[in-house]
Structure formats: C-alpha cells, structure tokens
Design a protein around this motif. Structure first.
Motif, PDB file in Angstrom:
ATOM      1  N   GLN A 239       0.813  -1.211   0.000  1.00  0.00           N
ATOM      2  CA  GLN A 239       0.000   0.000   0.000  1.00  0.00           C
ATOM      3  C   GLN A 239       0.853   1.270   0.000  1.00  0.00           C
ATOM      4  O   GLN A 239       0.331   2.372   0.162  1.00  0.00           O
ATOM      5  CB  GLN A 239      -0.924   0.009   1.229  1.00  0.00           C
ATOM      6  CG  GLN A 239      -1.992  -1.061   1.209  1.00  0.00           C
ATOM      7  CD  GLN A 239      -2.957  -0.894   0.061  1.00  0.00           C
ATOM      8  OE1 GLN A 239      -3.360   0.219  -0.272  1.00  0.00           O
ATOM      9  NE2 GLN A 239      -3.330  -2.006  -0.569  1.00  0.00           N
ATOM     10  N   PRO A 266      -6.087   3.729   3.357  1.00  0.00           N
ATOM     11  CA  PRO A 266      -6.339   2.331   2.991  1.00  0.00           C
ATOM     12  C   PRO A 266      -7.266   1.717   4.020  1.00  0.00           C
ATOM     13  O   PRO A 266      -7.235   2.089   5.194  1.00  0.00           O
ATOM     14  CB  PRO A 266      -4.946   1.696   3.050  1.00  0.00           C
ATOM     15  CG  PRO A 266      -4.165   2.569   3.982  1.00  0.00           C
ATOM     16  CD  PRO A 266      -4.710   3.961   3.795  1.00  0.00           C
ATOM     17  N   ASP A 271      -7.410  -3.721   2.794  1.00  0.00           N
ATOM     18  CA  ASP A 271      -6.169  -3.393   2.093  1.00  0.00           C
ATOM     19  C   ASP A 271      -4.920  -3.727   2.920  1.00  0.00           C
ATOM     20  O   ASP A 271      -3.848  -3.932   2.347  1.00  0.00           O
ATOM     21  CB  ASP A 271      -6.139  -1.900   1.749  1.00  0.00           C
ATOM     22  CG  ASP A 271      -7.317  -1.478   0.889  1.00  0.00           C
ATOM     23  OD1 ASP A 271      -7.631  -2.213  -0.058  1.00  0.00           O
ATOM     24  OD2 ASP A 271      -7.920  -0.427   1.171  1.00  0.00           O
TER      25      ASP A 271
END
Length: 327
Positions: A239, A266, A271
């Motif tokens: 990420q 995120p 995520d």
C-alpha cells in the motif's frame, strides 16, 4: 459439544475472510467453524448465513460458533444478538470487551459464552461475568493479539478456571495443537493457517503473502484500531506504507483509526492484512478438508512421539533408576 469435533480445534473467526463456505467446510471436516457476525453486511444476511450453515452441516458435524463484537462501538450488537438467540448455536465467542451485557441472555437460551481475553485480569472479569470458555490471545496471534507468553498464560488461567480454554497464537500444525492440549487447553485456535485455504474469502494476493511470509515478516502495531494487532509487513509495503510509521502508541480502541490520512486511507482488513507468527508453518493453499486431514495426521504423529518420549522416564520412575542419555 467438544465430542462432536474430530480435532480439538477452532477455525478462528476472521474479518472479511471467514464466510459460510469456510465455516461449512471446517464443521464438515470435524473442527469448530466460526465467523464474525460483522462479516454479514446486508440486512438479514446473518440470519441467512446461520440457516445455510445449519442446513449444510447437520447435527453430526462439529459446531459453528459465531463471533460477536461486544464493544459499545458496535451499532449492530443488539440486532445480531437477537438473531443469534433465535438460532441457538452451541456457543458464541465474544470479543473486544466484557461479555457481561450479553452473557445472561445467551446462557438463558442454552448458549455457551466463550470470551476473548489477553490478560489474567481480563480473564478474571470474564469469569465473573459468567463466561463458560476463555480464548487466550497470546503473543503471536494474528490480528488483534495479546502479549503474554502462552505457557505462563495458560497455567495462570488454569489456576482459577476449570471451564473451556482455547489457545490462540502460534499454531499451524498438529504438533502445536497437541502442545496446547498438553498445557491444559481444551482447544487450539487457528486463524492464519485457515487464511491460506481455498474456501477462505481472502484475496488471492493475501493468501500468497501468507504462504510467502516468515515469522519475522509479521509487524506488531496498534495504529489501526488502538488494539495491538499483528499485520503482514508485505501488505503495508504493497500500500506504499512504511511499517516504521505503524508502531505502538496509546491503547485507545477506535473503529476509524486510519481515517483522515492524506491521500485517502487504505481500509484496514481490506487493504492491510493481518496474520500471526504461525505464517512460518504455511506453505500452500489446500482445501479445508485437506488441511484438517493433514492436521489430524500430524496430531496423531505428535501423540505417538510424545508417548515415546515419556515412556522412558515413566519406566525409570517405576524402577527407581535415574534416566540418562539424552535426559
């Protein structure tokens, strides 16, 4: 209830990962299946899932034990509790707080109350609230975790509690499961090992990360929710996040800890993915049935090895001699 299981094991409830497919496969294979009620997003979905699981498993399968977040920040607590009371599963796992508010209704309906605890003080509070079972969150458990050594924690709890005890943290095979039983636990509690199964709802990259990671790739932080959580370092890097920015700060539970970050936050669990120290024991993505068969074989082999290891000292004690050699 425990006798309905082939192995003394719970396939732990995991946010966004545990769906009815995983639960049904686990129960049919002979281990306790579980899922967070928060995974049911749509109106009436929890009711639908519980009907579906019951119909697919029948009375001879291992039980399904739903997981209920009892923290006051859960807006669906009362609604989900009502659904559970209608279905009357054998047990319910309560998380993130004392079960005191829900235990009377659950127990009156004949449903056992199993409670997540991370410290001896939390265990004592759960016992006082009427818990029938305790899930001991120890160092190395995936997701929201504890910091206690499992050997010390189990023995400390067993000094004050004779109900069901399950050990969460660090188990990926039948050898570890037998070790948990030897410590005095009734059940093992595996989450990470079940992420990498075909029936799990985890993203395929998530499963790959679990397979590819080692113990040292697990990152501990409380930046996501205020609670100490073990994460996959690879998912933070994927990420564009620096794991060094996700450390340990004040322990204040929040459902929105990542909101407000520049560039958009995120989504935790969607995520940024969690796993425990037991990733070192995950090397493939089998079906749940294949995994449970493997765990059962490992458990039996560990039992045979343990019997052989203890035979010589037992025989020596009977004869009055002191065992030597490797001892």
């Amino acid at each position: 209830m425990l006798k309905r299981a082939r192995l003394p094991l719970v396939a732990a409830p995991m946010l966004l990962v545990s769906g009815p497919e995983l639960v049904i496969a686990a129960c049919r294979a002979g281990v306790f299946g579980s899922f967070p009620t928060a995974n049911c997003r749509a109106e009436g979905e929890l009711d639908e899932w519980l009907y579906r699981i019951a119909a697919a498993c029948g009375p001879d399968a291992a039980p399904c034990v739903p997981n209920l977040i009892v923290h006051r920040s859960n807006p669906r607590l009362d609604q989900d509790l009502d659904v559970i009371l209608r279905h009357r599963p054998a047990a319910v796992i309560t998380s993130v707080g004392s079960p005191a508010a829900v235990a009377p209704a659950l127990r009156a309906a004949g449903i056992q109350v199993w409670c997540d605890v991370a410290t001896v003080r939390h265990a004592e509070r759960a016992i006082d609230a009427g818990a029938d079972g305790l899930i001991l969150l120890t160092a190395g458990a995936g997701g929201q975790t504890g910091s206690a050594n499992p050997f010390a924690f189990v023995r400390a709890v067993r000094q004050r509690f004779d109900g069901i005890v399950a050990l969460s943290g660090g188990q990926a095979d039948g050898h570890a499961l037998l070790a948990a039983r030897a410590l005095g636990c009734d059940l093992g509690y595996m989450g990470t090992r079940f992420i990498a199964t075909r029936e799990a709802r985890a993203d395929e990259r998530y499963k790959d990360f679990v397979v590819e990671s080692e113990l040292d790739d697990i990152h501990l932080t409380n930046a996501l929710s205020g609670l100490e959580t073990n994460l996959l370092r690879r998912s933070l890097l994927a990420q564009g996040l620096d794991p060094a920015e996700f450390g340990l700060g004040p322990k204040r539970f929040s459902m929105t800890a990542l909101e407000g970050r520049e560039g958009g936050a995120p989504k935790r669990w969607r995520d940024i993915w969690s796993a425990g120290h037991s990733v070192s024991g995950v090397s493939d993505v089998p079906s749940v049935a294949e995994l449970v068969d493997r765990l059962a074989a490992e458990y039996a082999e560990a039992a045979r090895t343990t019997h052989a290891l203890t035979a010589e000292p037992a025989q020596a004690a009977e004869s009055g001699r002191v065992p030597g050699g490797a001892w």
